[in-house]
Structures are given as C-alpha cells and as structure tokens.
Scaffold this motif. Sequence first.
Motif, PDB file in Angstrom:
ATOM      1  N   PRO A   1      28.565  52.211  83.003  1.00  0.00           N
ATOM      2  CA  PRO A   1      27.963  51.302  81.794  1.00  0.00           C
ATOM      3  C   PRO A   1      28.670  51.322  80.520  1.00  0.00           C
ATOM      4  O   PRO A   1      29.214  52.305  79.943  1.00  0.00           O
ATOM      5  CB  PRO A   1      26.030  52.818  82.140  1.00  0.00           C
ATOM      6  N   THR A   2      28.030  50.855  79.563  1.00  0.00           N
ATOM      7  CA  THR A   2      29.380  50.527  78.330  1.00  0.00           C
ATOM      8  C   THR A   2      27.682  50.146  77.169  1.00  0.00           C
ATOM      9  O   THR A   2      26.670  50.866  77.539  1.00  0.00           O
ATOM     10  CB  THR A   2      29.673  48.964  78.192  1.00  0.00           C
ATOM     11  N   THR A   3      28.219  51.197  75.899  1.00  0.00           N
ATOM     12  CA  THR A   3      27.444  51.080  74.949  1.00  0.00           C
ATOM     13  C   THR A   3      27.778  49.535  74.355  1.00  0.00           C
ATOM     14  O   THR A   3      29.119  49.299  73.796  1.00  0.00           O
ATOM     15  CB  THR A   3      28.101  52.354  74.275  1.00  0.00           C
ATOM     16  N   GLU A   4      26.414  49.524  73.553  1.00  0.00           N
ATOM     17  CA  GLU A   4      27.194  48.197  73.243  1.00  0.00           C
ATOM     18  C   GLU A   4      25.962  48.418  71.584  1.00  0.00           C
ATOM     19  O   GLU A   4      25.069  49.364  71.440  1.00  0.00           O
ATOM     20  CB  GLU A   4      25.588  47.182  74.231  1.00  0.00           C
ATOM     21  N   ALA A   5      26.381  47.577  70.809  1.00  0.00           N
ATOM     22  CA  ALA A   5      25.588  47.866  69.251  1.00  0.00           C
ATOM     23  C   ALA A   5      23.822  46.524  69.514  1.00  0.00           C
ATOM     24  O   ALA A   5      24.140  46.069  69.305  1.00  0.00           O
ATOM     25  CB  ALA A   5      26.498  46.838  68.286  1.00  0.00           C
TER      26      ALA A   5
ATOM     27  N   HIS B   1      20.511  46.184  67.918  1.00  0.00           N
ATOM     28  CA  HIS B   1      19.847  46.336  66.701  1.00  0.00           C
ATOM     29  C   HIS B   1      18.306  46.676  66.996  1.00  0.00           C
ATOM     30  O   HIS B   1      17.525  45.764  67.270  1.00  0.00           O
ATOM     31  CB  HIS B   1      20.551  44.736  66.074  1.00  0.00           C
ATOM     32  N   TYR B   2      17.528  47.514  65.647  1.00  0.00           N
ATOM     33  CA  TYR B   2      15.888  47.374  65.738  1.00  0.00           C
ATOM     34  C   TYR B   2      15.569  45.307  64.683  1.00  0.00           C
ATOM     35  O   TYR B   2      15.328  44.910  65.441  1.00  0.00           O
ATOM     36  CB  TYR B   2      15.680  47.926  64.940  1.00  0.00           C
TER      37      TYR B   2
ATOM     38  N   GLY C   1      24.302  52.477  69.176  1.00  0.00           N
ATOM     39  CA  GLY C   1      24.494  53.223  70.580  1.00  0.00           C
ATOM     40  C   GLY C   1      23.079  52.464  71.511  1.00  0.00           C
ATOM     41  O   GLY C   1      22.434  53.488  70.968  1.00  0.00           O
ATOM     42  N   GLN C   2      23.570  51.123  72.465  1.00  0.00           N
ATOM     43  CA  GLN C   2      22.476  50.877  73.297  1.00  0.00           C
ATOM     44  C   GLN C   2      22.953  50.753  74.988  1.00  0.00           C
ATOM     45  O   GLN C   2      24.213  50.043  74.312  1.00  0.00           O
ATOM     46  CB  GLN C   2      21.503  50.023  72.889  1.00  0.00           C
ATOM     47  N   CYS C   3      23.010  51.041  75.850  1.00  0.00           N
ATOM     48  CA  CYS C   3      23.033  50.166  76.915  1.00  0.00           C
ATOM     49  C   CYS C   3      22.871  49.186  77.442  1.00  0.00           C
ATOM     50  O   CYS C   3      22.112  48.710  76.627  1.00  0.00           O
ATOM     51  CB  CYS C   3      22.943  51.574  78.222  1.00  0.00           C
TER      52      CYS C   3
ATOM     53  N   ASN D   1      19.725  46.639  76.199  1.00  0.00           N
ATOM     54  CA  ASN D   1      20.334  45.587  74.686  1.00  0.00           C
ATOM     55  C   ASN D   1      20.159  44.266  74.476  1.00  0.00           C
ATOM     56  O   ASN D   1      19.391  43.607  74.518  1.00  0.00           O
ATOM     57  CB  ASN D   1      21.115  45.806  74.718  1.00  0.00           C
ATOM     58  N   ARG D   2      19.965  43.782  76.435  1.00  0.00           N
ATOM     59  CA  ARG D   2      20.649  42.175  76.352  1.00  0.00           C
ATOM     60  C   ARG D   2      18.640  42.313  77.685  1.00  0.00           C
ATOM     61  O   ARG D   2      18.882  41.201  77.260  1.00  0.00           O
ATOM     62  CB  ARG D   2      22.014  41.869  77.182  1.00  0.00           C
ATOM     63  N   HIS D   3      19.112  42.668  78.350  1.00  0.00           N
ATOM     64  CA  HIS D   3      18.386  42.455  79.570  1.00  0.00           C
ATOM     65  C   HIS D   3      16.230  42.724  79.002  1.00  0.00           C
ATOM     66  O   HIS D   3      15.445  42.597  79.710  1.00  0.00           O
ATOM     67  CB  HIS D   3      18.768  43.025  80.811  1.00  0.00           C
ATOM     68  N   ASN D   4      16.337  43.773  78.534  1.00  0.00           N
ATOM     69  CA  ASN D   4      14.980  43.942  77.876  1.00  0.00           C
ATOM     70  C   ASN D   4      14.747  43.549  76.878  1.00  0.00           C
ATOM     71  O   ASN D   4      14.091  44.598  76.420  1.00  0.00           O
ATOM     72  CB  ASN D   4      15.339  45.834  78.664  1.00  0.00           C
ATOM     73  N   SER D   5      15.733  43.247  75.945  1.00  0.00           N
ATOM     74  CA  SER D   5      15.164  42.280  74.680  1.00  0.00           C
ATOM     75  C   SER D   5      14.910  43.728  73.499  1.00  0.00           C
ATOM     76  O   SER D   5      14.456  44.364  72.408  1.00  0.00           O
ATOM     77  CB  SER D   5      14.239  42.325  74.146  1.00  0.00           C
ATOM     78  N   GLY D   6      16.105  44.552  74.108  1.00  0.00           N
ATOM     79  CA  GLY D   6      16.215  46.059  73.044  1.00  0.00           C
ATOM     80  C   GLY D   6      15.306  47.190  73.243  1.00  0.00           C
ATOM     81  O   GLY D   6      15.697  48.224  72.254  1.00  0.00           O
ATOM     82  N   GLU D   7      13.830  47.311  74.103  1.00  0.00           N
ATOM     83  CA  GLU D   7      13.258  48.083  74.136  1.00  0.00           C
ATOM     84  C   GLU D   7      12.801  48.723  72.710  1.00  0.00           C
ATOM     85  O   GLU D   7      13.261  49.635  72.210  1.00  0.00           O
ATOM     86  CB  GLU D   7      14.084  48.751  74.767  1.00  0.00           C
TER      87      GLU D   7
END
Length: 105
Positions: free
Chosen positions: A7-11, A13-14, A39-41, A45-51
């Motif tokens: 897993p990588t950390t992505e940027a 955004h709220y 940081g967000q997994c 970030n991508r698949h769950n719309s940023g949770e």
Amino acid sequence: MDGRRTPTTEAGHYKHTSDKVNQTLGGNMVWWDERNLNGQCGRCNRHNSGELDLYGLYLEQKFGHGICQELDRQFRIPKKWSREEAAEVEAKYTALLGGISAPKQ
C-alpha cells in the motif's frame, strides 16, 4: 516479496481543488491550505471517494473542532492567484523538498 502490492500513501483532499466552484477566477482559498491535504491510502482515496466522513473525523482530531467548516468556508471564497503568489508557493515547496528527488519508476 510475496506478490502482494504494497500500500502507498496518496495525497487525500477534504475539499477537491478540481471542483468547479470559483474556477472562473482560477481557484479558491483552500488551494494551498495544507490542512486540506493529508496522507490517505489509495483504496480510500481513489476507490472510496476519499471516505470523507472518516476523513472529516480525522481532521477534527488532528486540527480541532470546526476545521471542516473552515475548509468549506475557504473553498467558497474566490481567489485569483497572482504570478507572485504562485512563485512564493513554488519557492516554499522547493525549499521544503530541498533535494528530495522523485522515486524511480
């Protein structure tokens, strides 16, 4: 390695700066607010719309009560970034990176 992806950390955004609010002026006040970027997994970030529900709770814990409302308010303030302001931002982040190079692909 066992073949699983690391897993990588992505940027994360709220408030997403690509949203079309205030785009006619070139942006809004939240563009360079570092509290908006954490940081967000990749899955979140991508698949769950940023949770965003969990992200908002995290922001409240990290920055205190009212941060989500503050970012929402700043997001709605139109801002036309000048060349000088853009150069200041570039200089700030260039200095912070201070010789860090991008990872090789």
